[in-house]
Design a protein around this motif. Structure first.
Motif, mmCIF file in Angstrom:
data_model
loop_
_atom_site.group_PDB
_atom_site.id
_atom_site.type_symbol
_atom_site.label_atom_id
_atom_site.label_comp_id
_atom_site.label_asym_id
_atom_site.label_seq_id
_atom_site.Cartn_x
_atom_site.Cartn_y
_atom_site.Cartn_z
ATOM 1 N N SER A 437 -12.041 -5.039 -27.134
ATOM 2 C CA SER A 437 -11.304 -5.747 -28.183
ATOM 3 C C SER A 437 -10.716 -4.817 -29.233
ATOM 4 O O SER A 437 -9.896 -5.251 -30.036
ATOM 5 C CB SER A 437 -12.208 -6.779 -28.862
ATOM 6 O OG SER A 437 -13.322 -6.165 -29.453
ATOM 7 N N ARG A 440 -7.127 -5.047 -28.926
ATOM 8 C CA ARG A 440 -6.552 -6.284 -29.459
ATOM 9 C C ARG A 440 -7.697 -7.148 -29.978
ATOM 10 O O ARG A 440 -8.329 -7.903 -29.231
ATOM 11 C CB ARG A 440 -5.773 -7.043 -28.396
ATOM 12 C CG ARG A 440 -4.848 -8.119 -29.011
ATOM 13 C CD ARG A 440 -4.456 -9.204 -28.033
ATOM 14 N NE ARG A 440 -3.892 -8.708 -26.796
ATOM 15 C CZ ARG A 440 -3.682 -9.472 -25.726
ATOM 16 N NH1 ARG A 440 -4.026 -10.755 -25.748
ATOM 17 N NH2 ARG A 440 -3.183 -8.958 -24.627
ATOM 18 N N SER A 442 -7.955 -9.827 -31.527
ATOM 19 C CA SER A 442 -7.846 -11.283 -31.415
ATOM 20 C C SER A 442 -7.982 -11.791 -29.987
ATOM 21 O O SER A 442 -7.908 -12.995 -29.738
ATOM 22 C CB SER A 442 -6.493 -11.738 -31.975
ATOM 23 O OG SER A 442 -5.422 -11.148 -31.237
ATOM 24 N N ALA A 443 -8.202 -10.896 -29.009
ATOM 25 C CA ALA A 443 -8.255 -11.303 -27.604
ATOM 26 C C ALA A 443 -9.440 -12.227 -27.331
ATOM 27 O O ALA A 443 -10.541 -12.028 -27.847
ATOM 28 C CB ALA A 443 -8.342 -10.067 -26.711
ATOM 29 N N THR A 444 -9.214 -13.240 -26.508
ATOM 30 C CA THR A 444 -10.278 -14.163 -26.117
ATOM 31 C C THR A 444 -11.059 -13.585 -24.939
ATOM 32 O O THR A 444 -10.645 -12.595 -24.326
ATOM 33 C CB THR A 444 -9.688 -15.519 -25.714
ATOM 34 O OG1 THR A 444 -8.866 -15.331 -24.542
ATOM 35 C CG2 THR A 444 -8.828 -16.094 -26.845
ATOM 36 N N GLU A 447 -8.968 -13.449 -21.852
ATOM 37 C CA GLU A 447 -8.007 -12.346 -21.863
ATOM 38 C C GLU A 447 -8.699 -11.013 -21.585
ATOM 39 O O GLU A 447 -8.143 -10.146 -20.895
ATOM 40 C CB GLU A 447 -7.290 -12.302 -23.212
ATOM 41 C CG GLU A 447 -6.312 -13.455 -23.422
ATOM 42 C CD GLU A 447 -5.746 -13.505 -24.822
ATOM 43 O OE1 GLU A 447 -4.583 -13.920 -24.989
ATOM 44 O OE2 GLU A 447 -6.475 -13.132 -25.771
ATOM 45 N N LEU A 448 -9.902 -10.847 -22.102
ATOM 46 C CA LEU A 448 -10.651 -9.617 -21.828
ATOM 47 C C LEU A 448 -10.982 -9.506 -20.350
ATOM 48 O O LEU A 448 -10.822 -8.442 -19.736
ATOM 49 C CB LEU A 448 -11.942 -9.591 -22.648
ATOM 50 C CG LEU A 448 -11.793 -9.563 -24.178
ATOM 51 C CD1 LEU A 448 -13.167 -9.534 -24.842
ATOM 52 C CD2 LEU A 448 -10.984 -8.348 -24.626
ATOM 53 N N ALA A 451 -7.899 -8.666 -18.324
ATOM 54 C CA ALA A 451 -7.564 -7.247 -18.414
ATOM 55 C C ALA A 451 -8.454 -6.429 -17.488
ATOM 56 O O ALA A 451 -7.993 -5.497 -16.817
ATOM 57 C CB ALA A 451 -7.715 -6.764 -19.854
ATOM 58 N N LEU A 494 -4.529 -4.613 -22.606
ATOM 59 C CA LEU A 494 -4.635 -5.462 -23.788
ATOM 60 C C LEU A 494 -3.671 -5.014 -24.888
ATOM 61 O O LEU A 494 -3.129 -5.838 -25.621
ATOM 62 C CB LEU A 494 -6.070 -5.433 -24.319
ATOM 63 C CG LEU A 494 -7.103 -6.169 -23.462
ATOM 64 C CD1 LEU A 494 -8.514 -5.776 -23.881
ATOM 65 C CD2 LEU A 494 -6.919 -7.677 -23.591
ATOM 66 N N ASP A 496 -0.745 -3.747 -24.553
ATOM 67 C CA ASP A 496 0.535 -4.321 -24.145
ATOM 68 C C ASP A 496 1.760 -3.610 -24.737
ATOM 69 O O ASP A 496 2.655 -4.259 -25.283
ATOM 70 C CB ASP A 496 0.567 -5.809 -24.533
ATOM 71 C CG ASP A 496 1.690 -6.552 -23.804
ATOM 72 O OD1 ASP A 496 2.066 -6.102 -22.705
ATOM 73 O OD2 ASP A 496 2.179 -7.568 -24.338
#
Length: 579
Positions: A437, A440, A442-444, A447-448, A451, A494, A496
């Motif tokens: 994280s 990023r 704020s990644a959920t 999303e982790l 990735a 992540l 990006d």
């Protein structure tokens, strides 16, 4: 030019930056100084009362009067003890707060250093600053500064009280001044440079030892034991000589200083006794003056004792503060890129003055294009990749993204445009979630995991004892080199950015797994610009264009099929690698 610091925006990203430290929460220095002053004043009562008692006894007094004076002295001693304890508490609280802010400032400055500067200095220098120098400064802030302030305040009030006894006391007091002033001047002139050399020698020794430990297998394989031992012995001797010099300064200074502040006590007693015999001062005044001058010994002794610590702390502070004076290697222009086109024009670069490793390189990379850089080791591939990623500015020429120089973009904005992943990677102490994280915040969880899946790491991540909450890093669950590299690539997914520079990013993964992972990663990176630096030529086979770097120049540029057809350097590499 002073460095423009990269600080967190607490309003924009409080999760990443953590709680903001409120400067108003720092304890003010005024109350501590006031308390020390009150403690010093209460400590002045006893000599005055004892001097008066001597005169009363000389003139005749009662036991009740003596008991009353003793009781009053006891009250002042208790009051002084309580005030001193309270004052020390305030001083130490202030010291801890200042130390915390210094540490935060040091971390902020260290993270803002240009990578090239860190690489040139070496890990040993930065390690010695973050360990030995911080520890030295900690002792100075916690103890030396408060104790020095206490001693100074006590000296000022004691000297003032002594003057009230009689101007004659100045004579023995001033007798110590020349010797103390000359010895202190001699010491201070040499101490700062001595302690700076001592810290630098320790940094050199730490760097050498770290290098030997990290390269232990290489040392063993090449049988370089004796050479490393000789180098370590030389570094230890350098540190020994530097410390012996500062020890010499102390052994010369402190005996002279101790003699100098004992002189006034003897002088006051002799001179005061002579004045009393001649009827110029009373016995009580002589007693009070001697007690006051004798009372000066302790704070003066503490001042001199902590002076050495202050010199050492000052040298450590100078080294810590020094990283904030490092010249920036980029000058933000305030312009925003007008696109994603990456261009290198007539780029020359050198790590050492007068020895370029890149010689007039020109390269244009279209948005969404995949370019592979190949060539022999030492040809300049990684250097060119680092310039494209904005790690270093070119010596001459320009490297731009969307028409804006890479080093004209603030680092935070640059990393949103271009990211570099090298063979080097790091697993931070914390949970797997923390390690991901940071790219990023704020990644959920989904999303982790996505990735991780993109780099073929989801299977082993889900098999960990606590999944994303598993603690990894030094002293925790150890990840294999391949897993650590996958973790670094997952951070990249992540983050990006629109342009990626992969410098041997899959070198620690076996070829079959790396091939599979790169295909998975390719699906995620579809539409992004990718500059891949690799020895494995299947990366070049899949690229839109291949740049062959030889002797700091791009000798060939084209698609895989075009270069094979030319029968040049790339064709020879392909034939050799493909069998």
């Amino acid at each position: 030019m002073r460095r423009k610091r990269r600080r967190c925006s607490h309003e924009a990203d409080p999760a990443r930056c953590g709680p903001r430290r409120d400067p108003s929460a720092r304890p003010p220095a005024g109350p501590a100084a006031l308390l020390h002053g009150l403690a010093a004043i209460t400590g002045l009562a006893a000599p005055r009362l004892i001097g008066g008692l001597v005169e009363d006894v000389q003139n005749g007094t009662t036991a009740a009067k003596v008991n009353q004076v003793i009781l009053v002295i006891a009250v002042f001693i208790v009051a002084q003890s309580l005030l001193t304890r309270w004052a020390r508490f305030k001083s130490f609280a202030l010291g801890e707060q200042v130390l915390a802010e210094l540490r935060e400032e040091f971390v902020d400055n260290a993270l803002a250093l240009p990578i090239g500067t860190v690489e040139r200095a070496g890990t040993g220098d930065l390690l010695s600053r973050t360990s030995r120098d911080v520890d030295t400064l900690s002792r100075t802030v916690r103890f030396a500064v408060p104790e020095t302030m206490i001693a100074f305040v006590t000296v000022v009030f004691t000297v003032a009280a002594t003057m009230l006894v009689g101007v004659w006391v100045l004579v023995p007091l001033l007798a110590m001044t020349p010797l103390l002033w000359l010895s202190t001047k001699w010491y201070l002139r040499r101490a700062k440079g001595g302690y700076l050399r001592e810290n630098a020698a320790y940094a050199q020794m730490t760097s050498s030892l770290a290098e030997t430990v990290e390269g232990a297998r290489t040392v063993e394989a090449l049988q370089r034991y004796d050479e490393r031992v000789r180098r370590t012995d030389a570094d230890i001797r350098g540190s020994y000589l530097a410390e012996r010099y500062t020890l010499f300064l102390r052994t010369m200074y402190f005996p002279v200083a101790e003699i100098s502040y004992l002189v006034p006590v003897v002088g006051t007693l002799l001179f005061g006794g002579w004045l009393h015999i001649n009827g110029n001062v009373s016995l009580g005044a002589v007693t009070t003056a001697v007690l006051y001058v004798n009372q000066l010994i302790d704070p003066v002794d503490r001042l001199l004792s902590w002076l050495d610590e202050l010199q050492s702390g000052g040298a450590a502070f100078a080294r810590l503060l020094g990283i904030s004076d490092v010249q920036d290697d980029r000058t933000p222009s305030g312009r925003a890129p007008s696109g994603e086109l990456v261009e290198a024009k007539d780029v020359r670069f050198s790590y050492v003055d007068g020895r370029d490793v890149l010689h007039g390189v020109d390269l244009t990379i279209q948005p969404g294009e995949r370019v592979a850089m190949v060539g022999p080791s030492g040809a300049g591939k990684s250097t060119l990749g680092r310039l494209v990623a904005g790690i270093h500015p070119p010596r001459t020429g320009s490297v731009t993204v969307g028409g804006v120089g890479m080093t004209e973009l603030p680092l935070d904005e640059l990393r949103n445009q271009v990211a570099l992943v090298t063979q080097e990677h790091h697993v931070f102490v914390g949970t797997l979630r923390d390690n991901l994280s940071m790219a990023r915040p704020s990644a959920t969880d989904d999303e982790l995991m996505s990735a991780l899946a993109a780099v073929d790491a989801r299977e082993w991540a889900e098999a960990l004892p606590d999944g994303l909450e598993t603690r990894v890093g030094s002293g925790q669950l150890a990840l294999s080199p391949a897993q650590a590299q996958q973790l670094a690539l997952a951070r990249l997914v992540l983050a990006d950015p629109h342009t990626l520079v992969l410098d041997e990013a899959t070198s620690l993964i076996d070829p079959r797994a790396a091939r599979h992972m790169e295909r998975s990663l390719a699906a995620v990176l579809e539409g992004r610009t990718v500059i891949a630096i690799a020895h494995r030529l299947y990366t070049a086979h899949d690229a839109d264009r291949v740049a062959v770097v030889e002797d700091g120049r791009i000798s060939e540029l084209g698609s895989h099929d075009e270069l094979v057809a030319r029968q040049g350097s790339y064709a020879a590499l392909w034939t050799s690698w493909h069998g």
